[in-house]
Enzyme design. Sequence first.
Site, mmCIF file in Angstrom:
data_model
loop_
_atom_site.group_PDB
_atom_site.id
_atom_site.type_symbol
_atom_site.label_atom_id
_atom_site.label_comp_id
_atom_site.label_asym_id
_atom_site.label_seq_id
_atom_site.Cartn_x
_atom_site.Cartn_y
_atom_site.Cartn_z
ATOM 1 N N GLY A 43 0.911 -1.207 -0.122
ATOM 2 C CA GLY A 43 0.078 0.053 -0.065
ATOM 3 C C GLY A 43 0.620 1.204 0.089
ATOM 4 C CD GLN A 48 3.398 5.796 2.485
ATOM 5 O OE1 GLN A 48 2.587 5.456 2.097
ATOM 6 N NE2 GLN A 48 4.237 5.316 3.206
ATOM 7 C CB CYS A 91 5.198 2.668 7.347
ATOM 8 S SG CYS A 91 4.832 3.888 6.418
ATOM 9 C CG LEU A 92 6.506 0.956 1.524
ATOM 10 C CD1 LEU A 92 6.059 1.099 -0.130
ATOM 11 C CD2 LEU A 92 7.620 -0.186 1.469
ATOM 12 C CG HIS A 133 -0.579 1.593 7.448
ATOM 13 N ND1 HIS A 133 0.321 1.085 8.296
ATOM 14 C CD2 HIS A 133 -0.015 2.389 6.624
ATOM 15 C CE1 HIS A 133 1.552 1.639 8.100
ATOM 16 N NE2 HIS A 133 1.440 2.534 6.861
ATOM 17 C CD GLU A 134 -1.080 2.557 2.773
ATOM 18 O OE1 GLU A 134 -0.706 3.879 2.677
ATOM 19 O OE2 GLU A 134 -0.403 1.784 2.910
ATOM 20 C CG HIS A 137 0.314 6.706 5.286
ATOM 21 N ND1 HIS A 137 1.411 7.527 6.146
ATOM 22 C CD2 HIS A 137 0.540 5.672 5.114
ATOM 23 C CE1 HIS A 137 2.295 6.466 6.083
ATOM 24 N NE2 HIS A 137 2.013 5.206 5.767
HETATM 25 CO CO CO Z 1 2.716 3.555 5.724
#
Ligand code: CO
Length: 193
Positions: A43, A48, A91-92, A133-134, A137
């Site tokens: 995701g 991000q 998380c990226l 989670h997304e 963000h």
């Molecule tokens: Co993340």
Amino acid sequence: MQIVPHPHPALRFRSVPVVRIDDALRKIVREMFELMYAAEGIGLAANQVGLPYRLFILNLTADPEESDQEHVFINPEITQRKGNQEAEEGCLSLPKLYHQVRRADEVTVEAYDIDGTGFEVTVKDLASRAVQHELDHLDGVLFIDRLTEAGKREVAPKVLDFETAFRQGQASGSIPSDAELQAELHRLVTLQS
Ligand code: CO
């Protein structure tokens, strides 16, 4: 376009609604998928990649070959939450940092897809976790904010490493200052309206 790490100000920005779903947006979304696959993520939220817009993408298989598993959520809203689940999350924007996070077990979300069609979906398990989670963000919330006090203490040294690396990048001039990054986010918000 690149994935920005914590503590980039875009990750703390409350994103604004998308007002146009057009070819320019489809190009952005395509680039986001490429970046997500390159980073082996499932995701990715627009902030991000430094874009303060309310959209995120998912492909729970993390496999670019499985393009039928690609989902785009534009202006998403969670309308219902049920139960609780706890599982490991990453998380990226905080690569290689993982911790157990408590989330709702099942959520119903309303959003628009990349063709501008509204939809509603109820998801459980990993899909539910990824959506929560997304969506966090988009409100400037990271999974490390959702940890227990003990969890926050556990991840603190690694979080500090990300912060030190980012500040060093700013000091050396390879990363713009927070003021410059904030100005760019506000410029992008203005572009959208
Ligand atoms: Co993340």
